[in-house]
Design a protein around this motif. Structure first.
Motif, mmCIF file in Angstrom:
data_model
loop_
_atom_site.group_PDB
_atom_site.id
_atom_site.type_symbol
_atom_site.label_atom_id
_atom_site.label_comp_id
_atom_site.label_asym_id
_atom_site.label_seq_id
_atom_site.Cartn_x
_atom_site.Cartn_y
_atom_site.Cartn_z
ATOM 1 N N GLY A 93 0.829 -1.194 0.000
ATOM 2 C CA GLY A 93 0.000 0.000 0.000
ATOM 3 C C GLY A 93 0.865 1.247 0.000
ATOM 4 O O GLY A 93 1.978 1.238 -0.524
ATOM 5 N N ASP A 94 0.362 2.318 0.610
ATOM 6 C CA ASP A 94 1.174 3.543 0.633
ATOM 7 C C ASP A 94 2.100 3.540 1.845
ATOM 8 O O ASP A 94 2.082 2.652 2.682
ATOM 9 N N GLY A 95 2.923 4.551 1.922
ATOM 10 C CA GLY A 95 3.918 4.618 2.986
ATOM 11 C C GLY A 95 3.342 4.836 4.366
ATOM 12 O O GLY A 95 4.059 4.734 5.362
ATOM 13 N N GLU A 96 2.038 5.137 4.455
ATOM 14 C CA GLU A 96 1.420 5.383 5.755
ATOM 15 C C GLU A 96 0.927 4.105 6.422
ATOM 16 O O GLU A 96 0.474 4.134 7.562
ATOM 17 N N ALA A 97 1.007 2.971 5.738
ATOM 18 C CA ALA A 97 0.452 1.730 6.268
ATOM 19 C C ALA A 97 1.281 1.210 7.448
ATOM 20 O O ALA A 97 2.518 1.211 7.404
ATOM 21 N N TYR A 98 0.593 0.754 8.488
ATOM 22 C CA TYR A 98 1.205 0.027 9.597
ATOM 23 C C TYR A 98 0.920 -1.451 9.356
ATOM 24 O O TYR A 98 -0.199 -1.922 9.558
ATOM 25 N N LEU A 99 1.911 -2.174 8.906
ATOM 26 C CA LEU A 99 1.718 -3.545 8.472
ATOM 27 C C LEU A 99 1.827 -4.522 9.643
ATOM 28 O O LEU A 99 2.421 -4.202 10.679
ATOM 29 N N PRO A 100 1.298 -5.727 9.482
ATOM 30 C CA PRO A 100 1.484 -6.744 10.520
ATOM 31 C C PRO A 100 2.969 -7.051 10.738
ATOM 32 O O PRO A 100 3.755 -7.067 9.791
ATOM 33 N N ARG A 101 3.329 -7.306 11.980
ATOM 34 C CA ARG A 101 4.723 -7.636 12.278
ATOM 35 C C ARG A 101 5.153 -8.911 11.544
ATOM 36 O O ARG A 101 6.332 -9.082 11.217
ATOM 37 N N ALA A 102 4.207 -9.803 11.303
ATOM 38 C CA ALA A 102 4.528 -11.054 10.608
ATOM 39 C C ALA A 102 5.079 -10.788 9.210
ATOM 40 O O ALA A 102 5.897 -11.559 8.698
ATOM 41 N N ARG A 103 4.650 -9.692 8.577
ATOM 42 C CA ARG A 103 5.154 -9.376 7.221
ATOM 43 C C ARG A 103 6.631 -8.992 7.279
ATOM 44 O O ARG A 103 7.412 -9.404 6.424
ATOM 45 N N LEU A 104 7.000 -8.211 8.290
ATOM 46 C CA LEU A 104 8.409 -7.854 8.426
ATOM 47 C C LEU A 104 9.237 -9.100 8.739
ATOM 48 O O LEU A 104 10.350 -9.269 8.227
ATOM 49 N N GLY A 105 8.686 -9.987 9.560
ATOM 50 C CA GLY A 105 9.392 -11.223 9.864
ATOM 51 C C GLY A 105 9.600 -12.084 8.635
ATOM 52 O O GLY A 105 10.677 -12.674 8.446
#
Length: 553
Positions: A93-105
């Motif tokens: 999405g855009d740069g303002e999204a707070y993504l699930p931590r699982a995605r960073l993992g």
């Protein structure tokens, strides 16, 4: 290749372990050094760590928007490749999204696998899915022991353990005995998937949450969205599987303030260049040049920058008010807040959305967040006197209620749940707690509620004195390690080398992360995992003479 490979071990392989491995590869690739690296971690997702496990519930969000996740590029990637945003692609999405931590993992795990596929022939990496329980130094180097097997010797060992096993405090020990005796659920906040599974049996019950920080906000989302509920505009649509009530509480009863809503609003808190230069000079003065001054030089810079930002945002505030706020923050963090849970939450949301001028605490917290890279750079690069380290770490910890804030959307959801009655904060402020056969009776002011389920959402202090992890406890005894200060971790050099109580470096043994708290600062940040300490450690590893091989501890 005709060269002995220097053997190096990394024990604990989450994001910080990955950063250390990348630093080794980066330096060894350029120098042509032959390395055999072994990484030890029982996780099925190396490099992610428990906090970012790809198996974790997607209700657990990062507390940084995508635009703020600026990790250094992988060591063997082409320029412009390998970032989290690029890896996510359109799904980000855009740069303002707070993504699930699982995605960073999942990204960190993929980054590790990509590194393995690109290693030059003179570097090998072996993963060992075991838990190391003991480390012993002998004539040929360090030996690592796991149940039934010994590994090594290694010329260098890095301990990158995340959150190790820690002794329960008196309160939790009593609660666990009580829960066991009466068959009451007492659960940790994580892993979230396990908590959601257990919560399927809690419909209609009152659930208490020990803590109201970021972990508690995760728990609230797990007990609502994780059980099939959803938000529609300013309403919550229940699934029918939720608890009857969710009752969070803490010593002060306040949820963390959300971060500014978007990049434009966040830019209001950007320090000027001259303010950042003054901050760096104040750090040098308070940490090294004039340590007797402690935080005072830093307070002066924060005061001036906060006054400028608040007045530019339409607020009316005097220098003495900011000065008094900072003095109280150093002595009793959070004591300035006299409002109730609900009133303070509404105000912080309004400030994050730019609908009212930022308050003193909110402004200082955002400034502190933006200055954390400079703070870590100065603090982590030298040995800070223990008393000064204690002051700075305490100040940093207190400001986390602003600098580590949640997304605005999460704060809005909490507000909706309070207004609908599903979340009940009336006993949130340091309640008296009585154990009964029915659970935990919480009493604050004139409100009493009994929770038949309790969730512990308080992360243990990174205090060396309380660690029961066999590996760390054994080393503490064998090497006469002492905490840097009350509630702090071990003393370590700027390159992460452990330092004993008599001031001697422990040859070939280093420690990074939360258990080095006080030797390093702001260690809970994902950016700290990829900070300068790992780079200095890698340079130390590679600075040993080539003919030492694995024979030098």
């Amino acid at each position: 290749m005709g060269r002995d490979r220097r053997r190096v071990a990394i024990v604990g392989f989450g994001p910080r372990g990955l950063a250390a491995l990348e630093a080794l590869v980066r330096h060894a690739s350029g120098a042509g050094e032959a390395l055999a690296v072994e990484v030890f971690d029982p996780s099925r997702w190396p490099a992610s760590g428990p906090s970012f496990s790809p198996c974790e519930s997607e209700t657990c969000l990062l507390n940084l928007p995508l635009r703020s996740i600026d990790l250094p590029p992988p060591p063997l990637a082409h320029e412009g490749e390998g970032s989290f945003a690029e890896w996510m692609g359109q799904a980000a999405g855009d740069g303002e999204a707070y993504l699930p931590r699982a995605r960073l993992g999942a990204y960190l795990h993929a980054r590790y696998e990509a590194l393995l596929a690109q290693l030059p022939s003179h570097i090998t990496v072996t993963q060992r899915a075991v838990r190391v329980t003991e480390a012993r130094r002998g004539g040929e180097g360090w030996q690592l022991h796991a149940p039934g097997v010994t590994y090594g010797p290694y010329c260098h060992v890095l301990l990158s353990l995340g959150q190790p096993e820690t002794a329960r405090g008196d309160q939790l020990s009593r609660w666990q005995d009580h829960a066991d005796h009466h068959s009451l659920p007492l659960k940790p906040a994580y892993p979230g998937t396990g908590l959601i599974d257990a919560a399927a049996a809690w419909a209609g019950r009152v659930v208490g949450i020990r803590g109201i920080a970021l972990s508690a906000l995760d728990v609230v989302r797990m007990l609502t969205l994780g059980l099939g509920g959803r938000f529609s505009g300013s309403s919550y649509v229940a699934s029918g599987r939720e608890p009857a009530r969710i009752v969070p509480f803490s010593l002060d009863g306040h949820a963390p303030a959300p971060k500014p809503l978007n990049a434009k609003l966040d830019a209001r808190f950007d320090p000027l260049q001259e303010e950042s230069e003054a901050f760096e000079e104040a750090l040098r003065a308070g940490l090294f040049k004039h340590p007797e001054a402690g935080l005072e030089p830093v307070h002066g810079v924060l005061e001036n920058a906060a006054l400028r930002i608040i007045r530019a945002g339409g607020g009316a505030v005097q220098a003495a008010e900011v000065r008094d706020w900072l003095k109280l923050e150093s002595e009793r963090p959070g004591s300035q807040e006299q409002r109730g849970t609900l009133e303070a939450l509404r105000a912080s949301i309004s400030q994050a959305e730019g609908r009212e001028p930022p308050a003193i605490g909110y402004t200082i917290g955002q400034l502190w967040r933006k200055w954390q890279p400079q703070l870590r750079c100065a603090f982590d690069s030298a040995l800070v006197p223990a008393s000064i380290a204690q002051d700075f770490v305490s100040f940093d910890d207190g400001l986390k209620r602003y600098s580590y804030g949640a997304p605005v959307e999460t704060a809005r959801q909490l507000l909706i749940l309070i207004e609908t009655g599903l979340v009940d904060p009336r006993a949130a402020d340091d309640p008296d707690i009585t154990l009964t056969q029915h659970g935990w009776q919480l009493h604050s002011d004139e409100h009493t509620v009994t929770a038949s389920v309790m969730i512990d959402a308080v992360l243990p202090q990174p205090a060396l004195a309380h660690v029961t992890e066999p590996l760390v406890a054994g080393l503490r005894q064998d090497l006469a390690l002492e905490p840097l200060g009350d509630g702090l971790g071990a003393r370590c050099a700027p390159d992460a080398a452990l330092i004993t109580a008599d001031g001697a470096r422990v040859a070939g043994l280093a420690l990074t992360g939360r258990l080095a708290n006080g030797s390093a600062i702001a260690t809970d940040s994902i950016h700290d995992c990829f900070g300068s300490i790992s780079d200095r450690w890698a340079q130390t590893v590679l600075s040993a003479l080539p003919d030492q091989g694995a024979s030098s501890p």
